[in-house]
Scaffold this motif. Structure first.
Motif, PDB file in Angstrom:
ATOM      1  N   SER A 330       0.836  -1.211   0.000  1.00 10.11           N
ATOM      2  CA  SER A 330       0.000   0.000   0.000  1.00 10.11           C
ATOM      3  C   SER A 330       0.862   1.250   0.000  1.00 10.11           C
ATOM      4  O   SER A 330       0.552   2.243  -0.680  1.00 10.11           O
ATOM      5  CB  SER A 330      -0.924  -0.012   1.218  1.00 10.11           C
ATOM      6  OG  SER A 330      -1.774  -1.132   1.206  1.00 10.11           O
ATOM      7  N   LYS A 331       1.960   1.197   0.762  1.00  8.71           N
ATOM      8  CA  LYS A 331       2.877   2.341   0.775  1.00  8.71           C
ATOM      9  C   LYS A 331       3.510   2.544  -0.597  1.00  8.71           C
ATOM     10  O   LYS A 331       3.607   3.686  -1.093  1.00  8.71           O
ATOM     11  CB  LYS A 331       3.952   2.119   1.830  1.00  8.71           C
ATOM     12  CG  LYS A 331       4.879   3.298   2.013  1.00  8.71           C
ATOM     13  CD  LYS A 331       5.879   3.045   3.134  1.00  8.71           C
ATOM     14  CE  LYS A 331       6.812   4.242   3.297  1.00  8.71           C
ATOM     15  NZ  LYS A 331       7.805   4.006   4.373  1.00  8.71           N
ATOM     16  N   LEU A 333       2.264   1.593  -3.432  1.00  5.67           N
ATOM     17  CA  LEU A 333       1.198   2.065  -4.314  1.00  5.67           C
ATOM     18  C   LEU A 333       0.961   3.560  -4.149  1.00  5.67           C
ATOM     19  O   LEU A 333       0.752   4.281  -5.137  1.00  5.67           O
ATOM     20  CB  LEU A 333      -0.084   1.286  -4.030  1.00  5.67           C
ATOM     21  CG  LEU A 333      -1.331   1.722  -4.829  1.00  5.67           C
ATOM     22  CD1 LEU A 333      -1.084   1.521  -6.320  1.00  5.67           C
ATOM     23  CD2 LEU A 333      -2.548   0.943  -4.368  1.00  5.67           C
ATOM     24  N   SER A 334       1.006   4.031  -2.910  1.00  7.12           N
ATOM     25  CA  SER A 334       0.827   5.468  -2.686  1.00  7.12           C
ATOM     26  C   SER A 334       1.959   6.272  -3.315  1.00  7.12           C
ATOM     27  O   SER A 334       1.721   7.334  -3.923  1.00  7.12           O
ATOM     28  CB  SER A 334       0.743   5.752  -1.178  1.00  7.12           C
ATOM     29  OG  SER A 334       1.955   5.398  -0.529  1.00  7.12           O
ATOM     30  N   ASP A 335       3.206   5.751  -3.189  1.00  7.61           N
ATOM     31  CA  ASP A 335       4.341   6.448  -3.824  1.00  7.61           C
ATOM     32  C   ASP A 335       4.183   6.480  -5.342  1.00  7.61           C
ATOM     33  O   ASP A 335       4.405   7.528  -5.988  1.00  7.61           O
ATOM     34  CB  ASP A 335       5.648   5.757  -3.443  1.00  7.61           C
ATOM     35  CG  ASP A 335       5.928   5.853  -1.949  1.00  7.61           C
ATOM     36  OD1 ASP A 335       5.363   6.770  -1.306  1.00  7.61           O
ATOM     37  OD2 ASP A 335       6.690   5.020  -1.424  1.00  7.61           O
ATOM     38  N   THR A 337       1.456   6.242  -7.009  1.00  2.91           N
ATOM     39  CA  THR A 337       0.333   7.123  -7.343  1.00  2.91           C
ATOM     40  C   THR A 337       0.763   8.585  -7.327  1.00  2.91           C
ATOM     41  O   THR A 337       0.367   9.378  -8.200  1.00  2.91           O
ATOM     42  CB  THR A 337      -0.805   6.895  -6.348  1.00  2.91           C
ATOM     43  OG1 THR A 337      -1.167   5.501  -6.339  1.00  2.91           O
ATOM     44  CG2 THR A 337      -2.026   7.719  -6.729  1.00  2.91           C
ATOM     45  N   GLU A 338       1.586   8.961  -6.355  1.00  2.05           N
ATOM     46  CA  GLU A 338       2.082  10.336  -6.313  1.00  2.05           C
ATOM     47  C   GLU A 338       2.934  10.657  -7.539  1.00  2.05           C
ATOM     48  O   GLU A 338       2.804  11.729  -8.147  1.00  2.05           O
ATOM     49  CB  GLU A 338       2.883  10.543  -5.021  1.00  2.05           C
ATOM     50  CG  GLU A 338       2.027  10.542  -3.760  1.00  2.05           C
ATOM     51  CD  GLU A 338       2.862  10.737  -2.521  1.00  2.05           C
ATOM     52  OE1 GLU A 338       4.112  10.855  -2.654  1.00  2.05           O
ATOM     53  OE2 GLU A 338       2.294  10.767  -1.412  1.00  2.05           O
ATOM     54  N   GLU A 341       0.734  11.081 -10.516  1.00  2.00           N
ATOM     55  CA  GLU A 341       0.076  12.384 -10.499  1.00  2.00           C
ATOM     56  C   GLU A 341       1.025  13.486 -10.962  1.00  2.00           C
ATOM     57  O   GLU A 341       0.628  14.399 -11.709  1.00  2.00           O
ATOM     58  CB  GLU A 341      -0.438  12.684  -9.091  1.00  2.00           C
ATOM     59  CG  GLU A 341      -1.566  11.783  -8.611  1.00  2.00           C
ATOM     60  CD  GLU A 341      -2.824  11.954  -9.428  1.00  2.00           C
ATOM     61  OE1 GLU A 341      -3.026  13.070  -9.984  1.00  2.00           O
ATOM     62  OE2 GLU A 341      -3.599  10.998  -9.532  1.00  2.00           O
TER      63      GLU A 341
END
Length: 421
Positions: A330-331, A333-335, A337-338, A341
């Motif tokens: 999840s971490k 994936l968040s990176d 995703t950033e 973006e």
């Protein structure tokens, strides 16, 4: 909401109590002034609120429903049309509607956390309801009247003093030693044994001197029957066990009476206890046999249940092991995703710059200006070149004319001519 009303983190327990229970008490008094029991509780089938209804957590859904219904009723009193949320509506949507309505009537909604209002109890809920009751009282044009002080007369004061003296006398009589109270009945063994004082002996005693001889007009038989009827009510039990402490004969006699009572009760209850013991024994044997039968019948299910428990334990262990990897992924994936973006933002910026025709128009305008300037420069260069050629031709003509001029002519310059180049 002001800071004084909300309190701070260093506030003591007295301030916290005032912010919850104290405000709830004031709120309930104001609701009673608005006659909420007849106009709100009865039409909505809601029981009257207690002194701690909105200050302590009991049932979150019920408290929020009561809060929203009461707030809708108060908004109606101040002239606002607000439909009360139903009991099973979405709390988040209901809170959003409540916050919007409060903002419309001038509340500082930034100081009202929505999750606090969704609880249905607490300081913020009490603040909203208390403020709305104040507005409702103002809308009803309610005004506090001046207190009326009732002046006590001298007769009332004298009656109060007499009542106090009577209570003091009664308390003193109750605190007297029990032995002194029965000193006059010392010869009556029955009263000593039972611990009662016969008040019949004191009938007819007067503290003051009569003015004349009193003559009874009642029949002696009726009087005796009335005395026998009320005599058990006139006996007073001595407190503190003073008789038993002073007379050993009464204690021995009471021990014999108690022993006889115990033996009689034992003989009556022994058979009942034996029957009860037999019934309990049979019930225990039956329960043991049934338990054994059930264990035999459910042995296979019990084994399956144990296997299922083992599988559940293994699954829980695998779940705990995979939870760490899920957190790590999840971490990541968040990176990602950033970063995605950021790349999207850059691509949007470049696409905007590529589709923008402003720079191209400015370049064309600059080229046109450069061409105009080049034409002007060519024109100037031609003019300058023409002037230069004309100057060269003039100087050449003058040189030839000076060279062709005769030497020693009438110029008077001498034998040799001079040339200016």
């Amino acid at each position: 909401m002001t800071d004084e009303r909300r309190g701070g983190g260093d506030a003591g327990p007295g301030v916290s109590y005032q912010q919850t229970h104290g405000v709830m008490n004031d709120l309930l008094d104001k609701l009673k002034l608005l006659d909420y029991e007849r106009h709100f509780s009865e039409p909505n089938n809601i029981a009257p609120f207690t002194r701690h209804h909105f200050s302590l957590p009991t049932n979150a859904s019920e408290q929020f429903y009561h809060f929203s219904s009461l707030l809708a009723w108060l908004l109606g009193l101040v002239g606002r049309r607000f439909e009360a949320p139903q009991e099973f509506d979405d709390p988040n949507a209901s809170v959003a509607q409540i916050v919007a309505e409060l903002k419309a009537i001038g509340f500082d909604v930034d100081a009202l956390p929505r999750h606090r209002l969704k609880q249905g109890y607490g300081e913020h809920v009490l603040y909203v309801l208390d403020s709305m009751t104040d507005k409702a009282l103002l809308a009803r044009k309610f005004a506090w009247k001046k207190p009326v002080i009732v002046e006590e007369s001298d007769d009332d004061h004298a009656d109060a003093i007499d009542d106090d003296r009577a209570e003091l006398t009664a308390s003193r009589l109750d605190d007297d030693d029990a032995g002194v109270a029965i000193a006059t009945n010392e010869d009556d063994d029955d009263e000593v044994a039972t611990g009662f004082i016969d008040l019949d002996a004191g009938v007819g005693i007067r503290t003051g001197q009569p003015d004349d001889v009193l003559v009874s007009t009642r029949d002696a038989v009726e009087w005796r029957l009335e005395v026998e009827r009320v005599l058990p009510l006139l006996k007073v039990r001595v407190r503190g066990g003073a008789l038993e402490d002073k007379d050993w004969r009464s204690r021995v006699e009471r021990m014999g009476v108690h022993r006889a009572d115990i033996e009689r009760a034992m003989s009556e209850t022994r058979g009942q206890l034996d029957r009860l013991h037999a019934e309990i024994t049979r019930a225990l044997d039956k329960i043991a046999s049934r338990e054994k039968y059930i264990n035999q019948q459910l042995e296979r299910q019990i084994e399956e249940y144990r296997v299922a428990q083992d599988k559940l334990a293994d699954a829980q262990q695998r779940y705990k092991g995979s939870s760490g990897s899920v957190t790590e992924l999840s971490k990541i994936l968040s990176d990602v995703t950033e970063e995605l973006e950021m790349v999207k933002a850059k691509m949007d910026e470049r696409g905007t710059s590529m589709t923008d025709s402003g720079p191209l128009v400015r370049i064309k305008q600059s080229l046109q200006r450069l061409k105009a300037e080049n034409v002007q420069m060519d024109l100037r260069m031609g003019v300058l070149e023409h002037g230069l050629n004309a100057a060269k031709m003039r100087s050449r003509d003058e040189m030839q004319r000076d060279m062709n001029a005769p030497v020693g002519g009438g110029s008077g310059r001498g034998r040799y001519a001079t040339f200016d180049f």
